[in-house]
Design a protein around this motif. Structure first.
Motif: not given
Length: 321
Positions: A176-182
């Protein structure tokens, strides 16, 4: 969102300038030396083709002096991580999502494994011990396809108009954190291809990096010059075959087409290993060469060509004046 870029080298400068073009982000950077002074006095300049971008951002030598970040983009060379380990652990403790832009096998390689890699592997892959200091749920891996060069303090050049940054969670809990940063990077005009396997991508970039970067450091030639020489290109192809075999031992099925090493498929770019050789600074051989070698030994995969070029790079470093 507060985004901190930890390391203002070539890739760090590119990301900082691109992010700073959008008012929705507060961007701050951790830098040192002449680069730090240049950012503080004149800001950063980025040249991309005929385009010139500029950014004025907060620059710090001590990460504890800056505002608490939501995201930290770590763009240090892998051999610089040990000296920064305490600072990186501190930022992670503040709750930031930690994005590590990597060349070669990254320190977080074993985070998704039920059984940790052997100690002799981790000693090479994660010499800073970050896997024991940063929660995997906060770690995002990133592979950069963006050929940048520092041409003076505060000034960098990107030789491609189609840079992209492939991202993926180092641990399933970081998805989820990865999706937000992307999403935030994409909103800043930074290309982040969706749905990519980050571990596959690490090896895919390493495939050419392990073949071309050390050869460039030894010969002084750029990617196009090396692959235009039939014997050098043949040797690089042998290294690629060995890297494919080592990746297979790690459960990664690489796709390799020899035409990827055709001169007309490559820009006349100097790999960072050659740039560092010319500057007289430490080369990023640990994650690009040594880590592959130790994984090869663990799986019993022979790598004679990789071993030879690694020895030549070591000798070139020892004998340079």
């Amino acid at each position: 969102m507060i985004i901190s870029v930890f390391g203002a080298g070539a890739i760090g400068s590119f990301l900082t300038v691109q992010l700073a073009q959008h008012a929705s982000h507060q961007v701050q950077v951790v830098a040192r030396g002449a680069q730090l002074e240049a950012i503080r006095s004149r800001g950063l300049q980025l040249l991309i083709g005929e385009q010139q971008l500029a950014a004025r951002v907060e620059a710090h030598s001590d990460c504890r002096a800056m505002a608490r970040p939501d995201v930290v983009l770590v763009t240090l060379k892998t051999h610089a991580l040990a000296a920064a380990a305490s600072d990186l652990a501190y930022l992670a403790e503040q709750g930031a999502t930690m994005v590590f832009v990597c060349n070669g096998i990254p320190w977080w390689w074993g985070l998704d494994k039920e059984t940790a890699p052997a100690p002799e592997v981790m000693a090479v892959v994660d010499p800073a011990g970050l896997s024991q200091r940063i929660d995997g749920a906060q770690v995002v891996g990133c592979v950069a396809y963006s050929p940048n060069t520092i041409i003076g303090p505060g000034v960098s050049r990107c030789s491609s108009t189609s840079s992209r940054f492939v991202m993926g969670p180092a641990h399933p809990a970081a998805a989820a954190a990865c999706d937000q940063v992307a999403s935030h990077l994409q909103s800043s005009g930074i290309a982040v291809p969706p749905g990519r396997n980050i571990r596959q991508e690490v090896w895919q970039k390493l495939l050419l990096n392990a073949a071309l970067s050390p050869m460039a450091a030894v010969t002084g030639g750029n990617n196009q010059q090396i692959t235009s020489d039939p014997l050098l290109r043949h040797f690089c192809l042998q290294v690629c075959d060995e890297v494919v075999a080592v990746a297979h031992g790690e459960g990664i099925a690489l796709q390799f087409d020899p035409s990827m090493l055709a001169p007309d498929k490559l820009a006349p770019h100097k790999p960072s290993m050659l740039q560092d050789m010319e500057k007289g600074v430490k080369l990023e051989t640990g994650s690009i060469l040594s880590a592959v070698q130790v994984l090869a030994r663990a799986s019993g995969t022979p790598t004679p060509s990789l071993d030879l070029v690694s020895a030549l790079v070591d000798a070139r470093v020892r004998f340079r004046t």
